[in-house]
Write an enzyme that holds these catalytic residues in place. Structure first.
Site, PDB file in Angstrom:
ATOM      1  N   CYS A 135     -45.404 -27.647  11.284  1.00 26.88           N
ATOM      2  CA  CYS A 135     -46.465 -28.660  11.364  1.00 26.88           C
ATOM      3  C   CYS A 135     -47.763 -28.121  10.782  1.00 26.88           C
ATOM      4  O   CYS A 135     -48.450 -27.320  11.420  1.00 26.88           O
ATOM      5  CB  CYS A 135     -46.659 -29.064  12.823  1.00 26.88           C
ATOM      6  SG  CYS A 135     -48.052 -30.159  13.067  1.00 26.88           S
ATOM      7  N   CYS A 138     -50.962 -29.150  12.730  1.00 21.59           N
ATOM      8  CA  CYS A 138     -51.133 -28.435  14.008  1.00 21.59           C
ATOM      9  C   CYS A 138     -51.603 -27.002  13.788  1.00 21.59           C
ATOM     10  O   CYS A 138     -52.435 -26.500  14.536  1.00 21.59           O
ATOM     11  CB  CYS A 138     -49.818 -28.355  14.787  1.00 21.59           C
ATOM     12  SG  CYS A 138     -48.843 -29.837  14.798  1.00 21.59           S
ATOM     13  N   ASP A 139     -51.063 -26.328  12.780  1.00 17.86           N
ATOM     14  CA  ASP A 139     -51.207 -24.872  12.735  1.00 17.86           C
ATOM     15  C   ASP A 139     -51.968 -24.314  11.527  1.00 17.86           C
ATOM     16  O   ASP A 139     -52.192 -23.105  11.466  1.00 17.86           O
ATOM     17  CB  ASP A 139     -49.807 -24.224  12.783  1.00 17.86           C
ATOM     18  CG  ASP A 139     -49.104 -24.535  14.097  1.00 17.86           C
ATOM     19  OD1 ASP A 139     -49.810 -24.667  15.119  1.00 17.86           O
ATOM     20  OD2 ASP A 139     -47.874 -24.661  14.101  1.00 17.86           O
TER      21      ASP A 139
END
Ligand code: NAP
Length: 318
Positions: A135, A138-139
């Site tokens: 992701c 997200c990261d």
């Protein structure tokens, strides 16, 4: 207490499930959406939605899905967070068993989607969240000004690699062939981006490190040559983002529904072979898995569920 029987239960709150809920809600069907974790499905891990009609400029997956959720709620759909572990779809009343509760309905729309396929290298599981990610939204921030590697050559891999160039010092896309699968317009953007490099005919065979990824081995599939890539000394780590396709969430349905290549087989109107059971979105066998096709599937499944419950047939069977 008398058992609650919904008109429709929708499994999954991604674009397919939420669209279905908007339509069943508008048809005044008593609707329950059951979602495992978080609404949105895969689009919550999508950095930019560029091709959904009407999406805003620089629209992110989470922003689009937030509007879909609000719309489904506005039309009266109820929602619970639970993971369905067992289903009995055969009878007139469909029964679903979750980790937290049991549910019953006259009809079910399965819109449970798919989850990211692992890259398939040694050490992958040990480093999820410690260098391995599926992701970018997200990261990405964890790898600000560091080296980032993206595995895959499809639309997802290339689009997410482009997004990651806003964060990483350099992004290297590792693809097992020497041609991208991504559509031409996405490829053009990728080849024009100076921060994006390509490692062709290559797979990741191993990741390793002490707590976080510090090193990985890649292999050229044509020559067999293996190369060790170490983290920059100052950074101490790097990111490896896997985007090598998806696996449909069909495990709990496999004994009751017809699957092909792991996907639920439906007709054009989202009917499975069980009366009152429909499938929509990425979990369904089809040629184009996009937000727009998921949304369309959801709408069709909802109207077919309505027809099933009302006891008429939408399709002229001639
Ligand atoms: P995909 O099209 O199935 O591509 C998967 C990629 O991963 C392929 O390049 C494949 O290589 C590679 N791959 C598969 N298994 C691998 C392995 N074990 N090791 C290394 N590489 C591996 O998946 P996707 O890119 O996630 O796209 C899924 C669907 O969503 C597609 O229909 C796509 O068009 C759609 N999508 C559309 C958009 C958009 O329109 N903007 C954005 C994202 C996704 P090969 O090429 O060699 O098979």
């Amino acid at each position: 207490m008398q058992e609650k029987i919904y008109d429709v239960i929708i499994i999954g709150a991604g674009p397919a499930g939420l669209s279905a809920a908007i339509y069943t809600g508008r048809a005044r069907l008593d609707t329950l959406i059951i979602e495992k974790e978080k609404e949105g499905g895969q689009i919550v891990i999508t950095a930019e939605i560029d091709n959904y009609p009407g999406s805003l400029r620089n629209e992110s997956g989470p922003s689009l899905v937030a509007r879909m959720v609000a719309q489904a709620e506005r039309h009266g759909a109820k929602k619970v967070f639970d993971t369905i572990v067992e289903v009995d779809l055969k009878g007139d009343i469909k029964r679903l068993k979750g980790k937290k509760g049991e549910y019953a309905a006259h009809s079910v729309i399965i819109a449970a989607g798919a989850h990211p396929r692992p890259i398939g290298c040694t050490g992958e599981k040990d480093f999820i969240g410690k260098g391995i990610s599926y992701c970018a939204t997200c990261d990405a921030a964890f790898f600000e000004d560091m080296d980032i590697y993206v595995v895959g050559g499809g639309d997802t891999a290339v689009e997410e690699a482009l997004y990651l160039t806003k964060f990483g010092r350099q992004v290297t896309l590792i693809h097992r062939r020497d041609q991208l699968r991504a559509i031409k317009s996405i490829q053009d953007r990728a080849f024009a981006n100076d921060k994006l490099k390509f490692l062709w005919d290559t797979v990741v065979t191993e990741v390793r490190g002490d707590g976080i990824i510090e090193s990985m081995t890649v292999k050229n599939v044509k020559t067999g040559e293996e190369t060790v890539i170490d983290a920059d000394e100052e950074d101490g780590t790097f990111g490896v983002f896997g985007f090598v396709g998806f696996i449909p969430e069909t495990e709990i349905f496999k004994d009751q529904l017809n699957l092909r290549n792991g996907y639920i087989v439906t007709d054009d109107n989202m009917h499975t072979e069980i009366q009152g059971v429909f499938a929509a979105g990425d979990i369904r066998e089809k040629s184009l898995r996009q937000v727009i096709t998921a949304a369309a599937d959801g709408a069709i499944a909802a109207m077919e569920a309505n027809a099933y419950i009302e006891g008429y047939c939408l399709v002229n069977l001639g």
